[in-house]
Design a protein around this motif. Structure first.
Motif, mmCIF file in Angstrom:
data_model
loop_
_atom_site.group_PDB
_atom_site.id
_atom_site.type_symbol
_atom_site.label_atom_id
_atom_site.label_comp_id
_atom_site.label_asym_id
_atom_site.label_seq_id
_atom_site.Cartn_x
_atom_site.Cartn_y
_atom_site.Cartn_z
ATOM 1 N N THR A 199 0.841 -1.207 0.000
ATOM 2 C CA THR A 199 0.000 0.000 0.000
ATOM 3 C C THR A 199 0.870 1.248 0.000
ATOM 4 O O THR A 199 0.618 2.204 -0.749
ATOM 5 C CB THR A 199 -0.936 -0.002 1.219
ATOM 6 O OG1 THR A 199 -1.750 -1.173 1.195
ATOM 7 C CG2 THR A 199 -1.837 1.225 1.206
ATOM 8 N N GLU A 200 1.905 1.246 0.817
ATOM 9 C CA GLU A 200 2.812 2.401 0.883
ATOM 10 C C GLU A 200 3.560 2.599 -0.436
ATOM 11 O O GLU A 200 3.788 3.738 -0.862
ATOM 12 C CB GLU A 200 3.801 2.227 2.033
ATOM 13 C CG GLU A 200 3.173 2.410 3.407
ATOM 14 C CD GLU A 200 4.168 2.200 4.537
ATOM 15 O OE1 GLU A 200 5.334 1.827 4.253
ATOM 16 O OE2 GLU A 200 3.788 2.403 5.719
ATOM 17 N N GLN A 205 4.136 6.108 -5.041
ATOM 18 C CA GLN A 205 4.203 6.324 -6.487
ATOM 19 C C GLN A 205 3.165 7.344 -6.934
ATOM 20 O O GLN A 205 3.443 8.202 -7.788
ATOM 21 C CB GLN A 205 4.006 4.996 -7.219
ATOM 22 C CG GLN A 205 3.778 5.111 -8.721
ATOM 23 C CD GLN A 205 4.980 5.634 -9.474
ATOM 24 O OE1 GLN A 205 6.019 5.918 -8.886
ATOM 25 N NE2 GLN A 205 4.854 5.759 -10.778
ATOM 26 N N GLN A 206 1.977 7.281 -6.378
ATOM 27 C CA GLN A 206 0.932 8.226 -6.763
ATOM 28 C C GLN A 206 1.287 9.657 -6.382
ATOM 29 O O GLN A 206 0.869 10.609 -7.039
ATOM 30 C CB GLN A 206 -0.401 7.802 -6.119
ATOM 31 C CG GLN A 206 -0.943 6.513 -6.707
ATOM 32 C CD GLN A 206 -2.174 5.989 -5.993
ATOM 33 O OE1 GLN A 206 -2.591 6.532 -4.965
ATOM 34 N NE2 GLN A 206 -2.758 4.927 -6.513
ATOM 35 N N LYS A 207 2.087 9.797 -5.337
ATOM 36 C CA LYS A 207 2.492 11.125 -4.894
ATOM 37 C C LYS A 207 3.740 11.623 -5.614
ATOM 38 O O LYS A 207 3.822 12.799 -5.999
ATOM 39 C CB LYS A 207 2.754 11.104 -3.380
ATOM 40 C CG LYS A 207 3.048 12.466 -2.788
ATOM 41 C CD LYS A 207 3.188 12.384 -1.271
ATOM 42 C CE LYS A 207 3.462 13.758 -0.670
ATOM 43 N NZ LYS A 207 3.611 13.685 0.812
ATOM 44 N N HIS A 208 4.721 10.738 -5.836
ATOM 45 C CA HIS A 208 6.019 11.182 -6.362
ATOM 46 C C HIS A 208 6.327 10.731 -7.791
ATOM 47 O O HIS A 208 7.216 11.295 -8.429
ATOM 48 C CB HIS A 208 7.145 10.684 -5.435
ATOM 49 C CG HIS A 208 7.042 11.193 -4.040
ATOM 50 N ND1 HIS A 208 7.393 12.478 -3.689
ATOM 51 C CD2 HIS A 208 6.602 10.592 -2.898
ATOM 52 C CE1 HIS A 208 7.198 12.655 -2.390
ATOM 53 N NE2 HIS A 208 6.713 11.523 -1.886
ATOM 54 N N ARG A 209 5.635 9.701 -8.282
ATOM 55 C CA ARG A 209 5.836 9.197 -9.638
ATOM 56 C C ARG A 209 7.305 8.901 -9.935
ATOM 57 O O ARG A 209 7.856 9.335 -10.942
ATOM 58 C CB ARG A 209 5.294 10.191 -10.667
ATOM 59 C CG ARG A 209 3.820 10.509 -10.522
ATOM 60 C CD ARG A 209 2.930 9.322 -10.811
ATOM 61 N NE ARG A 209 1.518 9.584 -10.495
ATOM 62 C CZ ARG A 209 0.558 8.673 -10.539
ATOM 63 N NH1 ARG A 209 0.849 7.437 -10.861
ATOM 64 N NH2 ARG A 209 -0.688 8.976 -10.219
ATOM 65 N N TYR A 216 5.478 -0.105 -11.434
ATOM 66 C CA TYR A 216 4.153 0.278 -10.948
ATOM 67 C C TYR A 216 3.110 -0.757 -11.354
ATOM 68 O O TYR A 216 2.255 -1.146 -10.559
ATOM 69 C CB TYR A 216 3.781 1.657 -11.484
ATOM 70 C CG TYR A 216 2.588 2.284 -10.797
ATOM 71 C CD1 TYR A 216 2.411 2.174 -9.424
ATOM 72 C CD2 TYR A 216 1.639 2.992 -11.523
ATOM 73 C CE1 TYR A 216 1.318 2.743 -8.793
ATOM 74 C CE2 TYR A 216 0.545 3.581 -10.904
ATOM 75 C CZ TYR A 216 0.392 3.449 -9.527
ATOM 76 O OH TYR A 216 -0.693 4.021 -8.904
ATOM 77 N N GLN A 217 3.175 -1.211 -12.599
ATOM 78 C CA GLN A 217 2.250 -2.258 -13.040
ATOM 79 C C GLN A 217 2.418 -3.518 -12.189
ATOM 80 O O GLN A 217 1.437 -4.150 -11.781
ATOM 81 C CB GLN A 217 2.495 -2.599 -14.509
ATOM 82 C CG GLN A 217 1.561 -3.662 -15.047
ATOM 83 C CD GLN A 217 1.859 -4.007 -16.495
ATOM 84 O OE1 GLN A 217 2.684 -4.859 -16.782
ATOM 85 N NE2 GLN A 217 1.184 -3.320 -17.414
ATOM 86 N N SER A 218 3.665 -3.859 -11.887
ATOM 87 C CA SER A 218 3.953 -5.062 -11.107
ATOM 88 C C SER A 218 3.412 -4.954 -9.687
ATOM 89 O O SER A 218 2.899 -5.934 -9.124
ATOM 90 C CB SER A 218 5.457 -5.320 -11.074
ATOM 91 O OG SER A 218 5.966 -5.499 -12.381
#
Length: 439
Positions: A199-200, A205-209, A216-218
């Motif tokens: 979850t973290e 990733q959603q915050k910092h990309r 991300y897909q994995s």
């Protein structure tokens, strides 16, 4: 040794079968200089990169993995070089979505299982343990024993949780997450082993990309496969981490990088196309299973329609995956019917069914789609829409189908219904009136 390399080049030019080429190069690793060894490994990696699914399965057989195990045992190849090569095999296998059941039953698979347990007990070489866990998780396509899951999952999540943005760390994280994504839905993993960490990773990733597209897909694939054994995860997946929104964003970003007018080629697809296909496979798994519906999934339906239209002529595999996902979406009773109308799915299937030349797969998917639409509009479904809206939607779809000559098209398929039933093992109604929306 120079003469040997010349002979090898000659053999390749003469058209030696791929399996023999790879085996020859691998065997030569045991008796050549370091500079030649490096050159041969790079050549083998290039060959692996170029392989399609059938070639992969032809080369990496149980016999091949047994040979690798023997060469490690006889010290004809170092463990480090073997791991480097095997990790690349597993990386390409996973990226291209290829199944290799041969590894788990091989002596190499058994050797790696024993080494993982042994290294975990020693707790002396964390890097070696990580490498072994990654290799095993990437290559194994069968259910992994619980004893190994308890070692591998925390080990790989520890690597995957690294936050540094440099290229080397990104690659480490990518491989760890790709390895985790190979844990299939029958691998039961206690949520205490992964939930907080995965979850973290997704939230970060959603915050910092800062993760790669593959990583991300994995991360998502690993997480959504856990859903099949733990339905309580649906709220986290759908509403806290916004699965529909995120997949739509990824698909739209990737799609912009693909030249859809250029034909795809064998095992050499652009990485973006491979990733799009990966997302489409995941979506196809998820749609019939997710128990909740939200507007973000509706947006995702629109992205599937766009990719279907873009891939129609030059990317048949991608096109079929879109079709499968859309067909499976209509099976989901809590996916609102008006979503299919608003997002252009009804138009898309009407267009396809009117083509002069249709293959069996498209025909079956189209018939199945309209069979379900008709069935759902004929019966009031609790919680979907009130009766007035249902009748309005029913009339709208009826008028569109009538204007497009849909009834004549369906009637023309009447003689193939039974054939398609037998071919695809899905029940199509033999009464073609069941495919019509009647007011």
């Amino acid at each position: 040794m120079k003469e040997s390399c010349d002979n090898e080049l000659h053999c390749r030019k003469k058209g030696m079968p791929l399996k023999e080429k790879f085996s020859k190069l691998f065997c030569e690793l045991g008796h050549c200089r370091e500079d030649e060894k490096k050159q041969k490994m790079e050549e083998m990696k290039r060959m692996i990169n170029e392989m399609n699914g059938k070639e992969f399965q032809t080369v990496f057989t149980k016999e091949c993995f047994n040979k690798m195990s023997k060469m490690i045992e006889e010290k004809k190849i170092t463990l480090g070089n073997a791991i480097m090569l095997l990790k690349h095999v597993g990386y390409c296998k996973e990226l291209k979505n290829i199944l290799l059941y041969s590894f788990d039953d091989s002596s190499l698979g058994k050797r790696m299982r024993e080494m993982i347990i042994d290294e975990n007990e020693k707790k002396k070489d964390e890097k070696l343990l990580t490498d072994l866990c990654e290799c095993y998780a990437l290559l194994c396509d069968k259910c992994i024993p619980d004893e190994l899951l308890l070692i591998i999952v925390p080990c790989l999540l520890k690597v995957a949780s690294k936050k540094e943005g440099n290229e080397e760390t990104q690659k480490e994280v990518e491989i760890a997450l790709l390895a985790l994504s190979n844990f299939i839905q029958i691998d039961f993993i206690e949520r205490e082993l992964y939930l907080k960490e995965i979850t973290e990773i997704i939230e970060h990733q959603q915050k910092h990309r800062n993760l790669t597209k593959i990583a991300y897909q994995s991360a998502w694939r690993f997480f959504i496969y856990r859903y099949f054994n733990d339905y309580s995860l649906v709220d986290t997946i759908m509403h806290e981490l916004h699965f529909g929104r995120e997949v739509r964003r990824e698909l739209e970003d990737l799609s912009k990088c693909v030249d859809w007018k250029r034909k795809e080629g064998g095992g050499k697809e652009a990485k973006e196309v491979i990733l799009i296909n990966g997302w489409l496979n995941d979506i196809s798994y998820c749609f019939p299973s997710f128990r909740l519906y939200n507007e973000e999934l509706a947006g995702l339906i629109g992205s599937l329609v766009d990719i279907f239209r873009a891939s129609r002529y030059n990317y048949p595999y991608t096109n079929r995956l879109c079709l499968s996902s859309l067909r499976r979406a209509v099976e989901k009773r809590n996916m609102e019917i008006n979503t299919f109308e608003k997002k252009g799915v009804t138009d898309l299937f009407l267009e396809e069914m009117k083509q002069l030349t249709l293959d069996d797969v498209i025909t079956w998917n189209g018939l199945y789609f309209f069979l379900n639409i008709s069935k759902r509009l004929k019966e009031k479904e609790d919680g979907e829409m009130d009766e007035t809206k249902r009748k309005e939607l029913k009339r709208k779809i009826f008028e569109k189908m009538e204007a497009d000559g849909y009834e004549d098209v369906i009637a023309g398929f009447h003689k193939v219904f039974d054939f398609l039933n037998r071919k695809y093992y899905y029940k199509l109604s033999l009464d073609f009136s069941d495919y019509f929306v009647n007011i």
